[in-house]
Design an enzyme around this catalytic site. Sequence first.
Site, PDB file in Angstrom:
ATOM      1  N   GLU A  28       0.802  -1.230   0.000  1.00 11.46           N
ATOM      2  CA  GLU A  28       0.000   0.000   0.000  1.00 11.46           C
ATOM      3  C   GLU A  28       0.834   1.278   0.000  1.00 11.46           C
ATOM      4  O   GLU A  28       0.644   2.161   0.850  1.00 11.46           O
ATOM      5  CB  GLU A  28      -0.984   0.001   1.173  1.00 11.46           C
ATOM      6  CG  GLU A  28      -2.052  -1.062   1.030  1.00 11.46           C
ATOM      7  CD  GLU A  28      -3.258  -0.862   1.928  1.00 11.46           C
ATOM      8  OE1 GLU A  28      -3.244   0.016   2.797  1.00 11.46           O
ATOM      9  OE2 GLU A  28      -4.244  -1.612   1.743  1.00 11.46           O
ATOM     10  N   GLU A  88      -5.194  -8.482  -0.283  1.00 13.17           N
ATOM     11  CA  GLU A  88      -6.038  -8.232   0.907  1.00 13.17           C
ATOM     12  C   GLU A  88      -7.456  -7.940   0.466  1.00 13.17           C
ATOM     13  O   GLU A  88      -7.678  -7.334  -0.594  1.00 13.17           O
ATOM     14  CB  GLU A  88      -5.527  -7.027   1.718  1.00 13.17           C
ATOM     15  CG  GLU A  88      -4.286  -7.285   2.513  1.00 13.17           C
ATOM     16  CD  GLU A  88      -3.836  -6.080   3.332  1.00 13.17           C
ATOM     17  OE1 GLU A  88      -4.688  -5.322   3.819  1.00 13.17           O
ATOM     18  OE2 GLU A  88      -2.610  -5.905   3.451  1.00 13.17           O
TER      19      GLU A  88
HETATM   20  C1  BG6 Z   1      -4.584  -2.507   4.804  1.00 13.89           C
HETATM   21  C2  BG6 Z   1      -3.259  -2.832   5.401  1.00 13.89           C
HETATM   22  O1  BG6 Z   1      -4.627  -1.135   4.662  1.00 13.89           O
HETATM   23  O2  BG6 Z   1      -5.743  -2.762   5.513  1.00 13.89           O
HETATM   24  C3  BG6 Z   1      -3.302  -3.719   6.628  1.00 13.89           C
HETATM   25  O3  BG6 Z   1      -2.366  -3.352   4.446  1.00 13.89           O
HETATM   26  C4  BG6 Z   1      -4.504  -3.345   7.475  1.00 13.89           C
HETATM   27  O4  BG6 Z   1      -2.082  -3.575   7.295  1.00 13.89           O
HETATM   28  C5  BG6 Z   1      -5.756  -3.591   6.648  1.00 13.89           C
HETATM   29  O5  BG6 Z   1      -4.567  -3.987   8.697  1.00 13.89           O
HETATM   30  C6  BG6 Z   1      -7.053  -3.320   7.391  1.00 13.89           C
HETATM   31  O6  BG6 Z   1      -7.051  -2.018   7.896  1.00 13.89           O
HETATM   32  P1  BG6 Z   1      -7.305  -1.743   9.435  1.00 13.89           P
HETATM   33  O7  BG6 Z   1      -7.101  -0.291   9.580  1.00 13.89           O
HETATM   34  O8  BG6 Z   1      -8.700  -2.172   9.697  1.00 13.89           O
HETATM   35  O9  BG6 Z   1      -6.315  -2.564  10.172  1.00 13.89           O
END
Ligand code: BG6
Length: 472
Positions: free
Chosen positions: A165, A370
């Site tokens: 990211e 993700e």
């Molecule tokens: C992504 C990241 O932005 O989203 C992760 O790569 C992150 O590291 C995931 O945990 C979910 O976001 P959050 O803020 O709910 O942890």
Amino acid sequence: MLHKKLKPFPSDFLWGASTSAYQVEGANLIDGKGPSCQDVKKVPEGTSELDVCADQYHRYKEDIALMAEMGFKTYRFSIAWTRILPNGTGEVNPKGIEYYNNVINECLKYGIEPLVTMFHFDMPAALDERGSWGNPESVDWFVNFAKVMYENYGDRVKYWLTINEQNMLTLVGPVIGTLHLPEGCTNEIKEIYQQNHHMLVAQAKAMALCHEMIPGAKIGPAPNISLVYPASCKPEDVLAAQNYNAIRNWLYLDMAVYGVYNNLVWAYLEEHDACPTFAPGDAEALKNGHPDFIGFNYYNTATCEASDGTETMDPGADQQTARGEAGFYRGFKNPNLPTTEFGWEIDPMGFRATIREMYSRYRLPMIVTENGLGAYDKLTEDGKVHDQYRIEYLRKHLEQVQLAITDGCEMMGYCPWSAVDLISTHEGMVKRYGFIYVDREEFDLKTLDRYRKDSFYWYKKVIATNGDDLSD
Ligand code: BG6
């Protein structure tokens, strides 16, 4: 597009899930690991420190065995830079090398392909002190770290991801705890995009080096890509959406794939007197790095309307809230989408739209690195977690992946966030994403035992049928 018959998921589709070192491992200053920017930051109020997390450092065997039980073909994890190089450069920490050797070997024991993220939000604190990505030397720091990883793990790791990211680091660095601005900085945008430029060059060089050092290995970027919709069919809104699409998405992929700055972004940077300075050789390096695939994180889409000239750029604004920039775009709350318990919009169809758009622009195979639902899961007295909402979320998104495959897009894998419960970037431990429940609360570490959630059994069936059966 309506299809009479859906295409199946490819037979070698990489089913798996993701984690990142600083959110899952714990043991953050143990066995020679140096501090990263995450270890020295002030954690958001009401959230735990990052010293234990899910304690994967001590429980990787159990976690990987559970992943194998689900039938994982791949596990996406990140290597903590400061476990390998405690100061970011210089001495290598043998214990750190050994730890990831163990993790990699444990994966391979079960036929799980390690998918390694080289940098997931955890700049070594020692390098932060030297200016972090704002220092032109950061390119060499990162390439050296890449070299150490290729030397030690290249014989077994065939899939690499460069920077997780990068677009979020650039757009919302303070939320993640990574923005580093030098004292007296007068043009924040210029500074941020200079840092961004160093990351782009570092990535390109790391991709080239990967191909040179590990023939046959595949490497790609891992930005967070979300298609930006116009709020209406007003031409002004369409142009605003194009602006934000360029700033949020295409800058990163145009550069990774074609080695050029997106023209809208360059115009935007010129407007802010923020064009990055190229060091000698940068242009060539950017052209020489070629990804084999695109990894991307997808949580939801964004929506924009025309700017009315009053918006201020705020790198501290949460990516979920309406953002905007005078003269370019104004964030708009999409009224058509439901939201999660944490206020994140849910847009499975936007996933298909995003994949289609990416494929038509770049024509490279894609892996989802993700995608997932953060929720307040509850462990029942008999050790169950009934996370039907997560199954629903993932099922709807996988249906759209299959539709995108049927549209002709090349998809090579799906790694939702997250394999195991871990600490969120800024909302603590109570915001859970995993298939595997970790028995701890925000501040009470309890047993740290693992439990299979309902989604664990569902995903196991999905993988066993290679996605033919997505039903609950
Ligand atoms: C992504 C990241 O932005 O989203 C992760 O790569 C992150 O590291 C995931 O945990 C979910 O976001 P959050 O803020 O709910 O942890």
